[in-house]
Design a protein around this motif. Structure first.
Motif, mmCIF file in Angstrom:
data_model
loop_
_atom_site.group_PDB
_atom_site.id
_atom_site.type_symbol
_atom_site.label_atom_id
_atom_site.label_comp_id
_atom_site.label_asym_id
_atom_site.label_seq_id
_atom_site.Cartn_x
_atom_site.Cartn_y
_atom_site.Cartn_z
ATOM 1 N N GLY A 110 0.796 -1.214 0.000
ATOM 2 C CA GLY A 110 0.000 0.000 0.000
ATOM 3 C C GLY A 110 0.828 1.263 0.000
ATOM 4 N N ALA A 111 2.143 1.126 0.172
ATOM 5 C CA ALA A 111 3.002 2.310 0.275
ATOM 6 C C ALA A 111 3.718 2.638 -1.032
ATOM 7 N N ILE A 112 3.575 1.794 -2.047
ATOM 8 C CA ILE A 112 4.254 2.034 -3.317
ATOM 9 C C ILE A 112 3.284 2.681 -4.300
ATOM 10 N N PRO A 113 3.623 3.834 -4.861
ATOM 11 C CA PRO A 113 2.738 4.460 -5.856
ATOM 12 C C PRO A 113 2.472 3.511 -7.018
ATOM 13 N N THR A 114 1.249 3.517 -7.520
ATOM 14 C CA THR A 114 0.839 2.591 -8.580
ATOM 15 C C THR A 114 1.754 2.665 -9.793
ATOM 16 N N GLU A 115 2.142 3.884 -10.176
ATOM 17 C CA GLU A 115 2.940 4.051 -11.395
ATOM 18 C C GLU A 115 4.370 3.518 -11.231
ATOM 19 N N LEU A 116 4.812 3.331 -9.988
ATOM 20 C CA LEU A 116 6.173 2.830 -9.751
ATOM 21 C C LEU A 116 6.192 1.364 -9.339
ATOM 22 N N MET A 117 5.027 0.773 -9.171
ATOM 23 C CA MET A 117 4.952 -0.544 -8.556
ATOM 24 C C MET A 117 5.651 -1.632 -9.372
ATOM 25 N N GLU A 118 5.409 -1.662 -10.682
ATOM 26 C CA GLU A 118 6.022 -2.719 -11.494
ATOM 27 C C GLU A 118 7.543 -2.612 -11.475
ATOM 28 N N SER A 119 8.053 -1.409 -11.570
ATOM 29 C CA SER A 119 9.501 -1.214 -11.529
ATOM 30 C C SER A 119 10.074 -1.613 -10.174
ATOM 31 N N GLU A 120 9.377 -1.251 -9.084
ATOM 32 C CA GLU A 120 9.857 -1.570 -7.739
ATOM 33 C C GLU A 120 9.891 -3.084 -7.513
ATOM 34 N N LEU A 121 8.836 -3.766 -7.955
ATOM 35 C CA LEU A 121 8.741 -5.209 -7.710
ATOM 36 C C LEU A 121 9.619 -6.015 -8.661
ATOM 37 N N PHE A 122 9.601 -5.671 -9.954
ATOM 38 C CA PHE A 122 10.250 -6.512 -10.956
ATOM 39 C C PHE A 122 11.563 -5.930 -11.484
ATOM 40 N N GLY A 123 11.849 -4.682 -11.156
ATOM 41 C CA GLY A 123 13.057 -4.050 -11.668
ATOM 42 C C GLY A 123 12.852 -3.505 -13.077
ATOM 43 N N HIS A 124 13.855 -2.841 -13.609
ATOM 44 C CA HIS A 124 13.748 -2.318 -14.976
ATOM 45 C C HIS A 124 15.124 -2.224 -15.615
ATOM 46 N N LYS A 125 15.092 -2.113 -16.935
ATOM 47 C CA LYS A 125 16.320 -1.930 -17.708
ATOM 48 C C LYS A 125 16.517 -0.454 -18.014
ATOM 49 N N LYS A 126 17.752 -0.086 -18.163
ATOM 50 C CA LYS A 126 18.083 1.296 -18.488
ATOM 51 C C LYS A 126 17.368 1.723 -19.771
ATOM 52 N N GLY A 127 16.729 2.904 -19.743
ATOM 53 C CA GLY A 127 16.058 3.445 -20.907
ATOM 54 C C GLY A 127 14.670 2.900 -21.158
ATOM 55 N N SER A 128 14.169 2.063 -20.257
ATOM 56 C CA SER A 128 12.848 1.459 -20.476
ATOM 57 C C SER A 128 11.718 2.468 -20.306
ATOM 58 N N PHE A 129 11.971 3.547 -19.579
ATOM 59 C CA PHE A 129 11.006 4.628 -19.448
ATOM 60 C C PHE A 129 11.743 5.891 -19.036
ATOM 61 N N GLY A 145 13.411 8.550 -17.091
ATOM 62 C CA GLY A 145 13.964 8.544 -15.740
ATOM 63 C C GLY A 145 14.715 7.269 -15.406
ATOM 64 N N ALA A 146 14.608 6.233 -16.263
ATOM 65 C CA ALA A 146 15.328 4.979 -16.018
ATOM 66 C C ALA A 146 16.741 5.120 -16.560
ATOM 67 N N THR A 147 17.611 5.747 -15.784
ATOM 68 C CA THR A 147 18.967 6.055 -16.239
ATOM 69 C C THR A 147 19.938 4.899 -16.061
ATOM 70 N N GLN A 148 19.519 3.860 -15.359
ATOM 71 C CA GLN A 148 20.371 2.686 -15.184
ATOM 72 C C GLN A 148 19.508 1.475 -14.860
ATOM 73 N N ASP A 149 20.089 0.279 -15.004
ATOM 74 C CA ASP A 149 19.372 -0.938 -14.639
ATOM 75 C C ASP A 149 19.073 -0.937 -13.143
ATOM 76 N N LYS A 150 17.909 -1.483 -12.802
ATOM 77 C CA LYS A 150 17.541 -1.563 -11.387
ATOM 78 C C LYS A 150 17.013 -2.951 -11.073
ATOM 79 N N GLN A 151 17.529 -3.538 -10.026
ATOM 80 C CA GLN A 151 17.051 -4.843 -9.569
ATOM 81 C C GLN A 151 15.780 -4.665 -8.760
ATOM 82 N N GLY A 152 14.749 -5.437 -9.065
ATOM 83 C CA GLY A 152 13.489 -5.349 -8.346
ATOM 84 C C GLY A 152 13.548 -6.029 -6.985
ATOM 85 N N LEU A 153 12.561 -5.723 -6.157
ATOM 86 C CA LEU A 153 12.523 -6.274 -4.801
ATOM 87 C C LEU A 153 12.316 -7.779 -4.806
ATOM 88 N N ILE A 154 11.563 -8.291 -5.790
ATOM 89 C CA ILE A 154 11.359 -9.742 -5.851
ATOM 90 C C ILE A 154 12.684 -10.448 -6.107
#
Length: 475
Positions: free
Chosen positions: A199-218, A220-229
């Protein structure tokens, strides 16, 4: 692994599959015995000491769930996993509820089989001394009441499994503490424990927070990020307030939990992840499923093992134990001497309803430690909390004004239907000033605490104090 080669029982009527698994396990340094029928498996269990068991669900003279139930009853410390047809989750969940340690989908993935057996062969009842477990249970889960004793027993059983755990209970009952205890008593205790408040993660950031993202995927995504899962790989993932997940995210979470694979945002490839999911909510998920607000398939996937946490009012004999524990803990954290509860203070704590449960009790103790200048915590230090009023009928002492003034506004409120002679504006200013003074007196002029009790920011309180000429300090 054990110093002696582990011995695993394989139960399956497919000889080719048994041979393949024997070869795989031999490369891991694991000995195997094979049974092709249910009765043959029972006979081998009586003749040998096994470190783990793998059984198919379909056997010529019975089924794997019968064997799971037999082992759970006769050999409770023997981890047993089941082999299931791919995608047959209902039967897999039934096996987990019957006492299975985990399951493997056919065709058998060698890596998943190896991970499963590594965990099964390093179970805490094999490698940890009971006394160290008991100390951990009593340290993390304070209390001697029957509900807490029953909870400890259930947690120990659940910790042995790899099955998903769902924790429910009122707000403040300690769901994260219990989830952490399940993790620390499990064979995953050397891996990470990742707690996420959904309930504390904004909806628009949730997928990135949980699953991570690749650089340039959206943007503000300036680098690869490992998700919490992925951060929970090898350990446990605790999803608190899972009912707050949007439906779109529930679909992605279901796949991650079921397939143990995730796809970071912007990635073309999936990543294997190994984690145990523990989830919690104070809401009724079954009701949310009926309302269409929570996916039924996800509900059944996470709702395998249940833990229901008792409310504090259901464990009355633990209240003073917890209060003393919090006093000692706060004293240590604040580097101040511990204080004693007077008999009146103890009686007061025992008579409360505690809608906020253990979390509320801790807050009460922290406030009392702040307000007390003496070596004791007495009634007046507790009554500033927004609790049910303590009855003074049994007390032979004459209550002081601070004892009977249970609310900040009690002295300021008008009585009867008489209108204020000074006019409404002047009267409201007088009421406001009286409430501010009351709050400051009750908190020993601790303005930060007074602002918190009044439900306003420190800046707002400061403004009002200046308006009435009460701001005598510069901070």
């Amino acid at each position: 692994m054990h110093a002696v080669q582990p011995l695993v029982l394989l139960v399956d009527d497919e000889e080719d599959l048994c041979t393949l698994m024997q070869m795989t396990l031999a490369r891991m340094g694991i000995q195997t015995h094979v049974a092709y029928r249910l009765e043959q498996a029972k006979q081998r269990l009586a003749e040998h000491h096994y470190d783990a068991c793998l059984t198919d669900l379909n056997l010529p003279d019975g089924n794997g769930i019968q064997l799971v139930e037999f082992i759970a009853e006769q050999y409770p410390n023997l981890p047993v996993a089941v082999l299931t047809a791919y995608g047959n989750m209902e039967i897999a969940i039934a096996a987990l509820k019957a006492g299975a340690f985990d399951f493997v989908s056919k065709p058998v993935n060698q890596m998943h089989l190896q991970q499963l057996l590594e965990k099964a062969l390093n179970k805490p009842f094999d490698k940890a001394e009971p006394n160290s477990q008991d100390q951990l249970e009593y340290k993390m889960l304070i209390g001697q009441s029957l509900p807490i004793q029953q909870l400890r027993s259930t947690i120990k059983k659940i910790a042995r499994s790899q099955a998903p755990v769902f924790i429910t209970g009122e707000s403040g009952t300690g769901k994260e503490v219990v989830a952490n205890l399940v993790h620390r008593l499990s064979n995953r205790n050397e891996g990470p424990f990742i707690a996420i408040n959904c309930g504390a993660i904004p909806t628009e950031l949730m997928e990135s927070e949980l699953f991570g993202h690749k650089k340039g995927s959206f943007t503000g995504a300036t680098q690869d990020k490992q998700g919490l899962i992925q951060s929970a790989h090898g350990g446990s993932l605790f999803l608190d307030e899972i009912a707050e997940l949007p439906l779109s995210m529930q679909v992605k979470l279901l796949r991650a939990v079921q397939e143990k694979r995730i796809r970071p945002v912007g990635s073309d490839t999936e990543i294997d992840v190994d984690f145990r999911v523990i989830s919690a909510s104070h809401q009724d998920l079954e009701s949310l499923v009926q309302q269409g607000r929570f996916r039924q398939d996800l509900f059944f996937r996470i709702h395998v093992m249940d833990l229901v946490l008792p409310a504090l009012r259901e464990r009355e004999q633990d209240i003073l134990l917890l209060a003393d524990h919090f006093i000692q803990k706060v004293a240590q954290e604040w580097d101040i001497p511990a204080k004693q509860l007077t008999p009146r203070a103890q009686q007061f704590l025992l008579e409360q309803y505690y809608p906020g449960n253990v979390r509320e009790l801790r807050n009460i103790i922290e406030r009392a430690m702040t307000l007390s200048d003496d070596a004791v915590i007495d009634l007046q230090h507790l009554q500033t909390a927004p609790l049910r009023q303590f009855s003074m009928e049994t007390s032979t002492e004459t209550p002081s004004s601070s004892d009977t003034n249970n609310t900040l506004m009690s002295d300021a409120m008008p009585t009867g239907r008489k209108l204020p002679e000074e006019g409404l504006e002047a009267y409201l200013e007088k009421v406001e000033k009286d409430i501010l003074l009351n709050a400051l007196n009750l908190t020993h002029w601790n303005r930060t605490l007074a602002a918190k009790k009044l439900g306003m920011s420190f800046r707002s309180l400061r403004y009002r104090l200046k308006k009435f000429g009460l701001d005598t300090e510069d901070e």
